[in-house]
Design a protein around this motif. Sequence first.
Motif, short mmCIF file in Angstrom:
data_model
loop_
_atom_site.label_atom_id
_atom_site.label_comp_id
_atom_site.label_asym_id
_atom_site.label_seq_id
_atom_site.Cartn_x
_atom_site.Cartn_y
_atom_site.Cartn_z
N SER A 101 0.83 -1.21 0.00
CA SER A 101 0.00 0.00 0.00
C SER A 101 0.86 1.26 0.00
O SER A 101 0.38 2.35 0.26
N SER B 277 0.60 -3.56 5.19
CA SER B 277 -0.05 -4.50 4.28
C SER B 277 0.20 -5.95 4.63
O SER B 277 -0.42 -6.84 4.07
N SER C 57 -5.00 7.18 2.58
CA SER C 57 -4.63 5.80 2.24
C SER C 57 -5.73 4.86 2.73
O SER C 57 -6.87 5.29 2.96
N GLY C 58 -5.42 3.58 2.90
CA GLY C 58 -6.45 2.58 3.18
C GLY C 58 -6.81 2.44 4.65
O GLY C 58 -6.59 3.33 5.47
N CYS D 115 -8.82 -1.46 0.89
CA CYS D 115 -9.03 -0.30 0.02
C CYS D 115 -10.19 0.54 0.55
O CYS D 115 -11.24 0.01 0.91
N SER E 184 -8.83 0.24 -6.05
CA SER E 184 -7.85 -0.85 -6.08
C SER E 184 -8.24 -1.89 -7.12
O SER E 184 -9.42 -2.22 -7.29
N CYS F 107 -5.86 -2.97 -0.46
CA CYS F 107 -5.26 -1.76 -1.04
C CYS F 107 -4.11 -2.15 -1.95
O CYS F 107 -3.33 -3.04 -1.62
N HIS G 13 -4.48 4.73 -4.56
CA HIS G 13 -4.87 6.03 -3.98
C HIS G 13 -3.79 7.10 -4.21
O HIS G 13 -4.09 8.28 -4.19
#
Length: 225
Positions: A101, A138, A171-172, A198, A203, A209, A213
């Motif tokens: 991510s 992630s 972000s996620g 996400c 995504s 994610c 983004h």
Amino acid sequence: MEKVIVVSENGPYIVRGGIPLVEKRITKTSDGWEWAEGRELPQKEVYALCRCGKSKNAPFCDGESHKRFKGQETADRRPFEERAERLEGPGLTILDDRRCSKSYFCHTNDGSTWEMLPRTGDPDVKEKVVRACNACPSGRTVAIDRDGTVLEDELPERITVIQHSYDRVGSGLYVTGGIKLVSPDGSEYPVQNRMVLCRCGNSRNKPFCDATHINSRFKDSNGLP
Ligand code: SF4
Ligand code: FES
């Protein structure tokens, strides 16, 4: 109530079981990267988090902005150990599934996780690699010791709304603590200690994610803190 996140069809993530919700910002420091506090968010037993990126009440679903959202899940559903590549260093093995991510915690002043791996015969470097693996939201990288011990930190059951202060984008959703993730048809994803979901809606690896983004310059309706 059991802690669970349900991916609803073309709609939000339904979160059950009073999972704590926080917002944090990724910031750059002279030593690398760190989490800074974000805004305070309301805590509820059940809530819906926006998955389409269009809510006017981010990070929550506003109940209508996802009307045209196509949120089909596309991610590989095999367990992490099956999807990941094994990378060998003198002091460690790293499992790497390349799910990223772009939060940058794997980049340190001593090099990236992968650049440091060949130097893990040195205990100091080995410790840095273990730290960098665990810092990846992630869950892309997992460090395994020579005796087979998985060097994974225990993390709280929590959802963190990520704002990336350095990239100036939203972000996620960083999910920690092995919370169950379920599809609309009731099927479960393999449990992971760390994963980023996400929340921009773009995504190609939904529900996870894939850092889109950044290119789409995603900002949620509340902007950056
Ligand atoms: S998500 Fe993980 S692999 Fe990707 S940049 Fe961040 S720390 Fe590195
Ligand atoms: S998922 Fe409902 S507004 Fe985004």
